[in-house]
Design a protein around this motif. Structure first.
Motif, mmCIF file in Angstrom:
data_model
loop_
_atom_site.group_PDB
_atom_site.id
_atom_site.type_symbol
_atom_site.label_atom_id
_atom_site.label_comp_id
_atom_site.label_asym_id
_atom_site.label_seq_id
_atom_site.Cartn_x
_atom_site.Cartn_y
_atom_site.Cartn_z
ATOM 1 N N LEU A 1 0.844 -1.198 0.000
ATOM 2 C CA LEU A 1 0.000 0.000 0.000
ATOM 3 C C LEU A 1 0.873 1.239 0.000
ATOM 4 O O LEU A 1 1.853 1.337 0.763
ATOM 5 C CB LEU A 1 -0.902 0.017 1.233
ATOM 6 N N ASP A 2 0.561 2.188 -0.878
ATOM 7 C CA ASP A 2 1.243 3.479 -0.930
ATOM 8 C C ASP A 2 0.283 4.564 -0.422
ATOM 9 O O ASP A 2 -0.878 4.637 -0.877
ATOM 10 C CB ASP A 2 1.669 3.809 -2.361
ATOM 11 N N LEU B 1 -9.139 0.249 4.833
ATOM 12 C CA LEU B 1 -7.932 -0.296 4.193
ATOM 13 C C LEU B 1 -8.136 -1.758 3.811
ATOM 14 O O LEU B 1 -7.669 -2.202 2.749
ATOM 15 C CB LEU B 1 -6.743 -0.153 5.123
ATOM 16 N N THR B 2 -8.799 -2.524 4.669
ATOM 17 C CA THR B 2 -9.065 -3.934 4.348
ATOM 18 C C THR B 2 -9.899 -4.044 3.085
ATOM 19 O O THR B 2 -9.641 -4.914 2.225
ATOM 20 C CB THR B 2 -9.791 -4.613 5.530
ATOM 21 N N ASN B 3 -10.921 -3.196 2.943
ATOM 22 C CA ASN B 3 -11.754 -3.222 1.731
ATOM 23 C C ASN B 3 -10.934 -2.854 0.498
ATOM 24 O O ASN B 3 -11.129 -3.433 -0.588
ATOM 25 C CB ASN B 3 -12.934 -2.252 1.886
ATOM 26 N N SER B 4 -10.035 -1.885 0.647
ATOM 27 C CA SER B 4 -9.205 -1.496 -0.512
ATOM 28 C C SER B 4 -8.347 -2.661 -0.981
ATOM 29 O O SER B 4 -8.192 -2.892 -2.192
ATOM 30 C CB SER B 4 -8.312 -0.310 -0.134
ATOM 31 N N VAL B 5 -7.777 -3.396 -0.019
ATOM 32 C CA VAL B 5 -6.944 -4.546 -0.383
ATOM 33 C C VAL B 5 -7.795 -5.664 -0.956
ATOM 34 O O VAL B 5 -7.432 -6.317 -1.950
ATOM 35 C CB VAL B 5 -6.150 -5.043 0.840
ATOM 36 N N ARG B 6 -8.954 -5.882 -0.335
ATOM 37 C CA ARG B 6 -9.788 -7.019 -0.711
ATOM 38 C C ARG B 6 -10.338 -6.887 -2.122
ATOM 39 O O ARG B 6 -10.425 -7.870 -2.860
ATOM 40 C CB ARG B 6 -10.934 -7.143 0.305
#
Length: 500
Positions: free
Chosen positions: A371-372, A398-403
């Motif tokens: 993540l940047d 952040l979890t949703n962005s990664v998922r």
């Protein structure tokens, strides 16, 4: 009984009950203590031989006596005079008839000159026996006994004297044995009383009809409205016909109907939400349980025949168990927040420093998930927050962005600004974004845009719902925008309590 009839009856009772009581009390008074007062009044008005009645008639026709053309009568020949004819106005003819009905004969003189006379010699003889010759200097004389009565009245105008002498021998008196009070006064009292009652009844009927017109139409409208509400129709408001108490009742009825409609809509919405919630929980529990059941079955059936396979299966079971634990924890937290059972520990916090500390604490997570970050935050922007709750907000975002990303690396921009009386905070990524018509739905519980929901690892469906609840509990609002990725925007009131 209808309201209209009740109004009429109540008004009649208000009129007649006091009247009956008054008449009853008057009757009892006349029969007891009032007798000694009433009898003198009757004796005072006792009209023997109709003397009082005759006097009243003479004085009533005084004007007509002067309006008679006596000069014309002076030229009447002897034959006309001896015939007793009197050429007069209709009023004088009525005077002669009424005096005759009372048993009186009369004579009219003008300046001691006889103009008309229908008195007999026998009547003059009775008068002379009673009082002798009538004194000429007497302007008014009233004398009588049981047999004869004499009335003389004189009127003056322009040095002329007009006199009328009326004599009665007691024969032909239409009053009979009744007194003047009984003959004239009491009948008029009865007529006045009856007219008063009739007018009162008429006024009562008009007032009752008017009051009914004010009450009945709104009552009918309320009744029709209640029948429609009973049948389930909540869209038809009743008209407010008047600005009074009944108008207020109609307005309150409409407000109640609107409230019932809102309650029904909320109940329908809640039922839909409850069904979706149960369906979502059932699905999210069933998927990991099915996976766990499959791996455990594989171990028991000997499919995992090597130590390496058994370890792999056990790790999979451990992962799915963690997913179940995470789901249960999310449900527990969401339930407490929804029922206002979650207690926040509020403290004044510099938002820029808070985000920096969070990124430092989660440096390993950020590095592992590639993540940047770009932090664009104004200095000195402070807000009273529960730090652990806001860490959960960042965790979920952040979890949703990664998922849901489609690339190996993700670029995330965090913006914090002070806008007049509001504090703006946004978290944006460069992921696939969300369709415009789905931006509001993503904050609903168990709402994930993948309707198949085949992968439990894609989340519990409560992350953004929890974020929204936390923001609302801090007095803020949240919304989403699609700008080359998904941007979650939060706004909080920037009042003095949230500043230094």
């Amino acid at each position: 009984m209808s309201i209209r009839k009740k109004i009429i009856i109540s008004n009649l009772l208000v009129l007649f009950v006091p009247l009956v009581l008054l008449l009853s009390m008057g009757f009892l008074w006349l029969q007891t203590a009032g007798q000694k007062y009433w009898q003198p009044i009757e004796e005072m008005y006792e009209d023997k031989n109709g003397v009082i009645s005759a006097q009243n008639l003479i004085y009533a026709y005084q004007e007509e006596l002067w309006n008679t053309n006596w000069r014309e009568l002076e030229n009447i020949d002897e034959e006309v005079m001896s015939g007793g004819e009197l050429r007069q106005s209709p009023e004088m003819i009525r005077l002669r008839k009424e005096l005759t009905d009372l048993g009186y004969h009369f004579m009219i003189t003008l300046n001691d000159e006889t103009l008309y006379a229908n008195v007999s010699e026998a009547e003059w003889s009775q008068v002379e026996k009673l009082i002798g010759p009538i004194p000429e200097q007497a302007n008014s004389v009233t004398v009588g006994n049981e047999e004869v009565s004499v009335i003389r009245c004189s009127f003056y105008e322009d040095n002329e004297e007009c006199s009328i002498i009326a004599i009665s021998n007691g024969e032909g008196n239409v009053l009979g044995s009744k007194s003047y009070l009984q003959k004239y006064v009491i009948p008029y009292i009865w007529i006045f009383g009856i007219c008063t009652i009739l007018i009162s009844v008429l006024v009562n009927a008009c007032c009752s009809r008017w009051i009914s017109s004010l009450i009945i139409p709104p009552m009918k409208e309320i009744r029709r409205g209640m029948q429609k509400v009973k049948s389930g129709v909540l869209d038809n408001e009743i008209p407010v016909l008047r600005q009074d108490e009944l108008g207020e009742v109609c307005e309150e009825f409409n407000e109640m109907q609107r409230q019932l409609k809102r309650s029904k809509e909320e109940q329908t919405k809640y039922e839909t939400y409850r069904k979706e919630l149960i369906s979502g929980i059932s699905h999210d529990l069933r998927t990991p349980l099915t996976t766990i059941k499959g791996y455990v079955g594989g171990i028991l059936d000997g499919i995992a025949d090597t130590e390496e396979k058994q370890k792999k299966y056990l790790l999979a079971v451990q992962t799915r168990t963690g997913d179940l634990e995470n789901l249960v924890n999310q449900l527990s937290s969401y339930n407490k927040m929804e029922n206002h059972m979650f207690r926040y520990e509020m403290e004044q916090t510099d938002l820029k420093e808070f985000v920096r500390e969070y990124l430092e604490e989660n440096e390993e997570f950020i590095r592992e998930n590639k993540l940047d970050f770009l932090l664009s935050a104004e200095e000195g922007v402070k807000l009273a927050i529960d730090r652990s709750a806001f860490k959960r907000i960042l965790d979920n975002l952040l979890t949703n962005s990664v998922r849901y990303r489609e690339k190996d690396r993700s670029h995330i921009e965090i913006t914090i600004q002070k806008r007049t009386d509001r504090i703006f905070w946004s978290v944006a990524d460069d992921g696939p974004g969300v369709a415009e018509n789905c931006l509001e739905k993503i904050f609903e519980s168990f709402c994930r845009l993948d309707e198949a929901r085949t992968h439990c690892s894609e989340g519990s469906g409560l992350g953004l719902a929890i974020v929204k609840r936390i923001v609302a509990d801090h007095g803020g609002t949240i919304y989403a925008r699609d700008r080359m990725g998904l941007e979650i925007c939060m706004e909080f009131p920037g009042n003095k309590e949230n500043q230094d």
